[in-house]
Scaffold this motif. Structure first.
Motif, mmCIF file in Angstrom:
data_model
loop_
_atom_site.group_PDB
_atom_site.id
_atom_site.type_symbol
_atom_site.label_atom_id
_atom_site.label_comp_id
_atom_site.label_asym_id
_atom_site.label_seq_id
_atom_site.Cartn_x
_atom_site.Cartn_y
_atom_site.Cartn_z
ATOM 1 N N MET A 398 0.816 -1.213 0.000
ATOM 2 C CA MET A 398 0.000 0.000 0.000
ATOM 3 C C MET A 398 0.850 1.263 0.000
ATOM 4 N N LEU A 399 2.099 1.156 0.481
ATOM 5 C CA LEU A 399 2.980 2.324 0.549
ATOM 6 C C LEU A 399 3.680 2.584 -0.776
ATOM 7 N N ASP A 400 3.510 1.658 -1.724
ATOM 8 C CA ASP A 400 4.161 1.797 -3.035
ATOM 9 C C ASP A 400 3.123 1.599 -4.138
ATOM 10 N N GLY A 401 2.023 2.325 -4.019
ATOM 11 C CA GLY A 401 1.005 2.312 -5.066
ATOM 12 C C GLY A 401 0.344 0.965 -5.283
ATOM 13 N N PHE A 402 0.218 0.164 -4.215
ATOM 14 C CA PHE A 402 -0.395 -1.165 -4.284
ATOM 15 C C PHE A 402 0.363 -2.075 -5.257
ATOM 16 N N LYS A 403 1.678 -1.935 -5.240
ATOM 17 C CA LYS A 403 2.535 -2.774 -6.081
ATOM 18 C C LYS A 403 2.485 -4.223 -5.607
ATOM 19 N N PHE A 404 2.441 -5.155 -6.555
ATOM 20 C CA PHE A 404 2.413 -6.581 -6.234
ATOM 21 C C PHE A 404 3.715 -6.983 -5.545
ATOM 22 N N VAL A 405 3.592 -7.706 -4.431
ATOM 23 C CA VAL A 405 4.765 -8.172 -3.686
ATOM 24 C C VAL A 405 4.948 -9.675 -3.867
ATOM 25 N N ARG A 406 3.891 -10.436 -3.579
ATOM 26 C CA ARG A 406 3.965 -11.892 -3.730
ATOM 27 C C ARG A 406 2.556 -12.464 -3.664
ATOM 28 N N GLU A 407 2.455 -13.745 -3.964
ATOM 29 C CA GLU A 407 1.223 -14.488 -3.773
ATOM 30 C C GLU A 407 1.567 -15.847 -3.196
ATOM 31 N N PHE A 408 0.622 -16.470 -2.503
ATOM 32 C CA PHE A 408 0.836 -17.835 -2.034
ATOM 33 C C PHE A 408 -0.495 -18.564 -2.015
ATOM 34 N N GLY A 409 -0.416 -19.875 -2.171
ATOM 35 C CA GLY A 409 -1.608 -20.709 -2.192
ATOM 36 C C GLY A 409 -1.991 -21.166 -3.579
ATOM 37 N N SER A 410 -2.732 -22.266 -3.642
ATOM 38 C CA SER A 410 -3.288 -22.810 -4.877
ATOM 39 C C SER A 410 -4.492 -23.653 -4.488
ATOM 40 N N TYR A 411 -5.243 -24.106 -5.476
ATOM 41 C CA TYR A 411 -6.458 -24.858 -5.161
ATOM 42 C C TYR A 411 -6.109 -26.245 -4.633
ATOM 43 N N GLY A 412 -6.755 -26.636 -3.523
ATOM 44 C CA GLY A 412 -6.551 -27.972 -2.987
ATOM 45 C C GLY A 412 -6.824 -28.025 -1.503
ATOM 46 N N THR A 413 -6.566 -29.198 -0.925
ATOM 47 C CA THR A 413 -6.796 -29.412 0.502
ATOM 48 C C THR A 413 -5.493 -29.663 1.258
ATOM 49 N N GLY A 414 -4.371 -29.602 0.560
ATOM 50 C CA GLY A 414 -3.090 -29.857 1.201
ATOM 51 C C GLY A 414 -2.610 -28.669 2.014
ATOM 52 N N GLU A 415 -1.456 -28.847 2.654
ATOM 53 C CA GLU A 415 -0.872 -27.769 3.456
ATOM 54 C C GLU A 415 -0.543 -26.581 2.558
ATOM 55 N N GLY A 416 -1.009 -25.423 2.940
ATOM 56 C CA GLY A 416 -0.741 -24.212 2.169
ATOM 57 C C GLY A 416 -1.652 -24.021 0.979
ATOM 58 N N GLN A 417 -2.606 -24.937 0.760
ATOM 59 C CA GLN A 417 -3.557 -24.799 -0.344
ATOM 60 C C GLN A 417 -4.890 -24.274 0.182
ATOM 61 N N PHE A 418 -5.706 -23.749 -0.736
ATOM 62 C CA PHE A 418 -6.985 -23.162 -0.350
ATOM 63 C C PHE A 418 -8.118 -23.667 -1.235
ATOM 64 N N ASP A 419 -9.307 -23.657 -0.659
ATOM 65 C CA ASP A 419 -10.543 -23.727 -1.423
ATOM 66 C C ASP A 419 -11.265 -22.426 -1.136
ATOM 67 N N SER A 420 -11.103 -21.445 -2.002
ATOM 68 C CA SER A 420 -11.719 -20.121 -1.850
ATOM 69 C C SER A 420 -11.381 -19.497 -0.492
ATOM 70 N N PRO A 421 -10.188 -18.941 -0.334
ATOM 71 C CA PRO A 421 -9.862 -18.274 0.933
ATOM 72 C C PRO A 421 -10.903 -17.205 1.264
ATOM 73 N N LEU A 422 -11.322 -17.185 2.526
ATOM 74 C CA LEU A 422 -12.410 -16.306 2.951
ATOM 75 C C LEU A 422 -11.920 -15.027 3.612
ATOM 76 N N ASP A 423 -10.932 -15.135 4.486
ATOM 77 C CA ASP A 423 -10.444 -13.934 5.175
ATOM 78 C C ASP A 423 -9.014 -14.164 5.635
ATOM 79 N N ALA A 424 -8.307 -13.059 5.871
ATOM 80 C CA ALA A 424 -6.909 -13.105 6.312
ATOM 81 C C ALA A 424 -6.671 -12.025 7.351
ATOM 82 N N THR A 425 -5.795 -12.314 8.277
ATOM 83 C CA THR A 425 -5.387 -11.329 9.270
ATOM 84 C C THR A 425 -3.959 -11.647 9.680
#
Length: 564
Positions: A398-425
């Protein structure tokens, strides 16, 4: 205490004296800095010369060693006592007339990886900026409400005489607490980018003050707003939240509007995400089916205003979902069906919300979204976006014009995977926490590397049925809107230990006492079905907690915001 910047103010009558005084000081400062430059360069030249002497001595020692070795071998050859050279063919016999010298003539010098010649042109810098305490300021959770034994901090932002944030460290920043015996681990950390982090742990409830100064020893000056008032309170007693006496909250913000009439400000229809501003006073509510954001005062419980309507334009929403607010009073809203983020500005003096910019559009690339839902903020100014349709979490600066930093996760049920992530904190120790349709909570480090998870679908403590929204308070307690189970669950964010829960249920039918007449039958609803009577939380969709311990929960089906 005189402020350093006061020496730069003058009126017409004193202008000449003040300006000539500053010019005189400028020459004096220049002489002092010249001496600093000469001393710094001379010191390094001296160190280089000392190293030169050391290297030359090593050359002389190596030469002497080689000459002595060769002379000794010559004597042994001439006296017939020198061992012959080993044969080059291991199967051959030794040649007693051949000798292999025990030293060669090689002496070399290698710069190696420590060469700094290309850095000499960058050595040192000359500037005309310095830190003025009167223009510098502090922000952070420590200036809100503190809890006993709960580590807290504030940021000091160093600024120059024009009030512009500095981008380098090196200032002498000192912090002093009243009643220092009631605190521990007071530490000032220079982040080297113009910010200084003051950390401490309060040990006893009460009112205290924190004095912050900037300046060389003997020339310290208090920061703008110093001394700061600290309000330390006892830890939260979670078992008292949502008790039977206040199962629907101690109070409510807003409520359902009238049927078939456009909702007025203060009325909500399917409220979703909620967030406090950085002071903990103002509450931002996503009024989803009215396609707008509403602002409430958590002290008066009054609605202050609304922003937005349904549409595709820059100031519109189509089913907004999540909301967060940073310390600069910027509000970010996930615009679910427009597949973007809407950035707004909140003015606490006027309670007005205004459009700033749009971020992203539908897609699978960096900074593109498919049905963005929950949002979270990190301490270093990044926003976490639950890109639910792409089954990933994106991190933008947010301090650099909402520049992309990274992404993580993919579809699935394994460790680090998501089925439609709902919220983050983000937890108090910087770990990223994400809920998803796998009915679990996953924890990642600040780089998005999986650490641990807990939860499965179910009704037991620690089980979930659609964990729609999550929040962490200043005591590192994790609050989860367990929507399908009509309840809020609270955990220790550090290890997932269950702490507390409260919720709602259908009202039980009360049988008439003996001799009393039965109540008249209930009227059918609009569709010919009897309306369901509900007590307590029915469909918790959003949750936020401020430092004073106030918990705000939006109820999607009951069309109300509860305050616990």
């Amino acid at each position: 205490m005189a402020r350093r910047i006061d020496a730069l103010y003058c009126d017409a009558a004193r202008a000449e004296d003040v300006i000539r005084s500053v010019i005189k000081e400028t020459y004096a400062q220049a002489d002092a800095v010249r001496e600093e430059v000469e001393a710094a360069v001379s010191q390094r030249i001296g160190a280089l010369q000392a190293r030169q002497t050391e290297l030359l001595e090593k050359i002389d020692m190596l030469v002497q060693s080689k000459v002595e070795t060769l002379n000794l071998q010559l004597y042994q050859i001439q006296s017939g006592t020198c061992m012959p050279a080993p044969p080059q063919d291991p199967d051959a016999e030794s040649n007693h007339g051949q000798y292999l010298l025990e030293a060669d003539a090689v002496i070399s010098f290698t710069l190696g990886e420590t060469d700094f010649s290309d850095k000499i042109c960058e050595f040192g810098s000359i500037g005309d900026k310095s830190t003025y305490a009167s223009e510098s300021y502090a922000k952070g959770p420590a200036l809100g409400v503190l809890k006993v034994n709960n580590p807290s901090y504030l940021w000091v932002f160093a600024c120059d005489r024009e009030g512009t944030r500095r981008t380098e460290g090196g200032d002498r920043v000192e912090a002093a607490l009243s009643n220092p015996e009631d605190f521990e681990n007071l530490l000032v950390e220079d982040v080297k980018d113009g910010r200084y982090k003051i950390n401490f742990v309060p040990l006893a409830p009460g009112g205290y003050s924190l004095r912050v100064t900037i300046g060389a020893e003997g020339f310290e000056e208090e920061l703008q707003g110093s001394p700061y008032t600290l309000d330390v309170r006892p830890p939260t007693i979670y078992s008292q939240l949502g008790t039977e006496e206040d199962g629907e909250g101690k109070s409510k913000l807003g409520g359902p509007g009238e049927p078939h009439v456009p909702d007025k400000v203060g009325s909500v229809h399917h409220p979703s995400g909620v967030s406090f501003d950085h002071t903990g006073r103002y509450v931002f509510v996503v009024d989803q089916s009215n396609h707008r954001i509403q602002v409430f005062d958590s002290e008066t419980l009054q609605a202050l205003g609304a922003h937005g309507s349904k549409g595709l334009g820059s100031v519109h929403f189509d089913t907004p979902c999540g909301v967060v607010a940073d310390r600069e009073n910027r509000i970010v809203v996930s615009d679910l069906l427009n597949h973007r983020l809407q950035v707004l500005d909140f003015n606490p003096r006027t309670s007005e919300v205004s459009f700033v910019r749009t971020v992203g559009f539908m897609g699978t690339g960096e900074g593109q979204f498919a049905f963005p839902k929950g949002l979270g903020l990190t301490e270093n100014g990044c926003i976490l976006v639950c890109d639910s349709g792409n089954h990933r979490v994106q991190v933008l600066d947010m301090l650099d014009g909402f520049k992309f930093v990274r992404e993580f996760g993919s579809y699935g049920t394994g460790e680090g995977q998501f089925d439609s992530p709902l919220d983050a904190t983000v937890s108090c120790n910087g770990e990223i926490i994400v809920s998803d349709l796998n009915n679990r909570i996953q924890v990642f480090d600040s780089k998005g590397t999986f650490i641990r998870s807990f939860g499965v679908r179910g009704r037991k403590d620690g089980f979930f049925h659609y964990p729609a929204n999550i929040a962490v308070n200043d005591e590192n307690a994790l609050f989860v809107c367990d929507q399908g189970n009509h309840r809020i669950q609270v955990f220790n964010a550090a290890d997932g230990t269950f702490l507390h829960k409260w919720g709602g249920s259908k009202k039980k039918k009360v049988e008439p006492a003996e001799g009393d007449e039965a109540p008249p039958p209930e009227e059918d609803g609009e569709e010919g079905e009897k309306p369901i009577e509900w007590q307590g939380l029915r469909s918790p969709a959003g949750i936020a907690v401020n430092a004073r311990g106030m918990v705000i929960v939006s109820d999607y089906q009951n069309n109300v915001i509860y305050a616990f």
